[in-house]
Design a protein around this motif. Structure first.
Motif, PDB file in Angstrom:
ATOM      1  N   ASP A   1     -63.118  -4.559 -10.037  1.00 30.23           N
ATOM      2  CA  ASP A   1     -63.156  -6.064 -10.261  1.00 30.23           C
ATOM      3  C   ASP A   1     -63.893  -6.908 -10.486  1.00 30.23           C
ATOM      4  O   ASP A   1     -64.013  -8.089 -10.179  1.00 30.23           O
ATOM      5  CB  ASP A   1     -61.768  -5.874  -9.576  1.00 30.23           C
TER       6      ASP A   1
ATOM      7  N   CYS B   1     -66.281  -0.755  -1.269  1.00 30.89           N
ATOM      8  CA  CYS B   1     -65.450  -1.827  -1.103  1.00 30.89           C
ATOM      9  C   CYS B   1     -66.525  -2.827  -2.411  1.00 30.89           C
ATOM     10  O   CYS B   1     -67.056  -2.802  -2.843  1.00 30.89           O
ATOM     11  CB  CYS B   1     -65.183  -2.281  -0.236  1.00 30.89           C
TER      12      CYS B   1
ATOM     13  N   PHE C   1     -61.105  -4.966  -2.351  1.00 30.99           N
ATOM     14  CA  PHE C   1     -60.759  -3.849  -2.958  1.00 30.99           C
ATOM     15  C   PHE C   1     -61.369  -2.733  -2.115  1.00 30.99           C
ATOM     16  O   PHE C   1     -62.885  -2.945  -2.329  1.00 30.99           O
ATOM     17  CB  PHE C   1     -60.524  -3.535  -4.413  1.00 30.99           C
TER      18      PHE C   1
ATOM     19  N   SER D   1     -56.464   1.960  -4.966  1.00 30.12           N
ATOM     20  CA  SER D   1     -57.497   1.465  -4.717  1.00 30.12           C
ATOM     21  C   SER D   1     -55.917   0.404  -3.800  1.00 30.12           C
ATOM     22  O   SER D   1     -55.316   0.372  -3.694  1.00 30.12           O
ATOM     23  CB  SER D   1     -57.510   0.288  -5.768  1.00 30.12           C
ATOM     24  N   HIS D   2     -57.019   0.203  -2.718  1.00 31.57           N
ATOM     25  CA  HIS D   2     -56.049  -0.754  -1.679  1.00 31.57           C
ATOM     26  C   HIS D   2     -56.725  -2.171  -2.087  1.00 31.57           C
ATOM     27  O   HIS D   2     -58.271  -2.388  -1.121  1.00 31.57           O
ATOM     28  CB  HIS D   2     -56.031   0.506  -0.569  1.00 31.57           C
ATOM     29  N   GLU D   3     -55.649  -3.097  -1.517  1.00 25.55           N
ATOM     30  CA  GLU D   3     -56.439  -4.355  -1.717  1.00 25.55           C
ATOM     31  C   GLU D   3     -56.525  -5.086  -0.067  1.00 25.55           C
ATOM     32  O   GLU D   3     -54.741  -4.861   0.383  1.00 25.55           O
ATOM     33  CB  GLU D   3     -55.149  -5.674  -2.345  1.00 25.55           C
TER      34      GLU D   3
ATOM     35  N   CYS E   1     -63.542  -6.901   7.393  1.00 31.79           N
ATOM     36  CA  CYS E   1     -63.497  -7.878   6.245  1.00 31.79           C
ATOM     37  C   CYS E   1     -63.293  -9.404   6.340  1.00 31.79           C
ATOM     38  O   CYS E   1     -63.446  -9.442   7.993  1.00 31.79           O
ATOM     39  CB  CYS E   1     -61.314  -7.933   5.750  1.00 31.79           C
TER      40      CYS E   1
END
Length: 509
Positions: free
Chosen positions: A403, A451, A456, A470-472, A492
């Motif tokens: 993305d 990542c 994501f 996928s995980h946000e 993060c």
């Protein structure tokens, strides 16, 4: 990064433009998840702050004298010695059956998150001593270095350094200490049991973003600095052993050490890929000049995996801001190069060997490697919003769109998959479609975790590059993930470090 681009400015060590710093109303951690102990006084520089009530239970089995395993930025170590990332050809064959006719999909569940006070660009280090529970060590822009249980997130200790931490920690070969660089120009050596500072070495007044690497042969810890020097320190004796000028350009990348070749590789923001002879330590074996700055850390290629002037030898793969990945053999000879696009490559490469047997890693531990990998894969992210996989000739195997830009280092892992054997949903019972009994079983799927800068987490199967999940997360990710026992740990820019578990896989409807 320049505003809106997420690209580091060459040589810059100021806070990144547009990076997330804590503001009023920034996201709070998930309710019920562990947080640093509140209400206690702020620790002084280099002090340690064990989490109340956890010290007696969580320090058991930690420290020197015990065999240990460690994971960091796509690398796996046993007792300080770097191990090859290996995948058997049989596992790839199983993958093909597992993913046919439809791709698998996986789920994600949040295990815990910890608020560090400021954004977490540092990549986590995971260490397991013997059979004790694995521990996570990670730093933050707040200057906090913390240790927590991988499975529960329960805090072991917290140490507050005097400036921000972007470097990733390494564990000393003896297993007693973690070593990490800091923006104050120091490299800190801390006790793994309680976070107390064993030694603070002042390299210069320039930041140390380079992640230290330990030489398992003699125990020296190597790191680069923004002062354009490469350092080797003895953390036990608290002494500087070597300092080597790299010829120009800050050293942002982390040193890579080949125990077999007794060679250290590092790179600079002037594009210099430097090979240092560890036998003499003050001798540069060769220099390869890349066209543009190198932020990526060199990744070791399999010994004997490349041929230079008719001789099978080793080498490294490294990404460059010019958008190419370079494969350089001994003597500084360019073996091959692969283009992404015109976008920079900040991601470090992850090299995966394809072998016929599964005993390669154990043979490396005894330094008697009898089987060389003739086939391997190079994985790297790019700022062209893609994850790439090349073969040993740097020919493209697959390219998978993401993305947004990929800054992190890919991490190979063997996804342990529980599934229900029922009829066609069992990839190993296709010959018996009438089977009606349901039993639990498990298999392993070679996967890559990476990542994107937009926040994501992706799980991609290695064979074809298919995204299976996928995980946000709430904010940008510049940290590189580590995967241990299906648990993904990553920092993060919302000020948290997260542990996300990869769960159930569906093979068919």
């Amino acid at each position: 990064p320049t505003a809106g681009s997420h690209e580091p400015t060459a040589g810059s060590h100021e806070p990144t433009a547009g990076s997330h710093e804590p503001t009023a109303g920034s996201p709070e951690p998930t309710a019920g998840l562990p947080e640093p102990t509140t209400g206690s006084p702020e620790p002084t520089v280099g002090s340690h702050e064990p989490t109340t009530g956890s010290h007696e239970t969580t320090t058991r089995g930690v420290g020197g004298g015990l065999p240990y395993r460690a994971w960091r930025r796509g690398q796996y170590f046993v007792n300080g010695r770097l191990q090859p990332n290996t995948v058997t050809r049989a596992a790839l064959v199983s993958s093909a059956r597992l993913l046919s006719p439809k791709p698998a999909t996986c789920t994600f569940s949040m295990r815990w998150s910890i608020n560090t006070g400021q954004c977490v660009d540092s990549s986590p280090l995971v260490v397991q001593w013997g059979d004790s529970p694995p521990l996570v060590f990670t730093g933050s822009h707040s200057g906090l270095l913390l240790a927590a249980q991988l499975r529960s997130g329960e805090g072991l200790w917290r140490a507050r350094l005097s400036d921000r931490i972007e470097s990733s920690a390494c564990v000393s070969p003896c297993g007693r200490y973690v070593v990490v660089g800091c923006y104050d120009g120091c490299v800190y050596t801390l006790n793994t049991e309680n976070g107390s500072v064993h030694w603070c070495f002042q390299a210069s007044q320039e930041p140390v973003k380079s992640s230290p690497s330990a030489d398992p042969t003699n125990g020296l810890v190597w790191f680069g600095s923004h002062d354009q020097n490469l350092y080797a320190i003895d953390v036990k004796k608290k002494a500087l052993v070597h300092r080597l000028f790299l010829g120009g350009g800050a050293c942002f990348s982390s040193p890579s050490i080949s125990s077999e070749a007794r060679t250290l590789y590092c790179a600079t923001l002037q594009g210099r890929l430097v090979a240092v002879d560890l036998a003499s330590a003050d001798t540069v074996k060769w220099i390869f000049q890349c066209p543009k700055p190198v932020f990526s850390s060199p990744a070791l290629l399999p010994p004997g995996g490349v041929v230079v002037e008719g001789v099978a030898t080793g080498g490294v793969a490294v990404g460059c801001v010019d958008g190419f990945v370079y494969c350089v053999g001994e003597g500084g000879k360019l073996v091959a190069k692969a283009a992404t696009t015109t976008k920079p490559v900040f991601s470090s490469c992850c090299v995966t060997e394809l072998v016929d047997s599964s005993n390669l890693a154990s043979s490396v531990q005894t330094q008697s490697r009898h089987e060389y990998a003739t086939q391997w894969r190079v994985l790297s992210g790019s700022h062209d919003r893609a994850l790439y996989c090349w073969n040993e000739k740097l020919e493209l195997e697959w390219r998978t769109e993401m993305d947004s830009e990929v800054y992190s280092t890919p991490c190979l892992f063997h996804f342990k998959i529980p599934f229900q054997k029922r009829g066609l949903c069992n990839p190993y019972s296709k010959s018996d479609p009438s089977a009606s009994s349901t039993t639990s079983s498990c298999t392993e799927l070679p996967c890559v975790c990476v990542c994107s800068t937009a926040g994501f987490i992706y799980v991609v199967e290695l064979l074809r590059g298919t995204i299976i999940g996928s995980h946000e997360l709430p904010w940008d990710i510049f940290s590189s993930p580590v995967v241990v026992d299906n648990c993904i740990v990553v920092g993060c820019r919302d000020d948290h470090v997260y542990c996300v578990e990869v769960g159930t896989v569906k093979y068919c409807e």
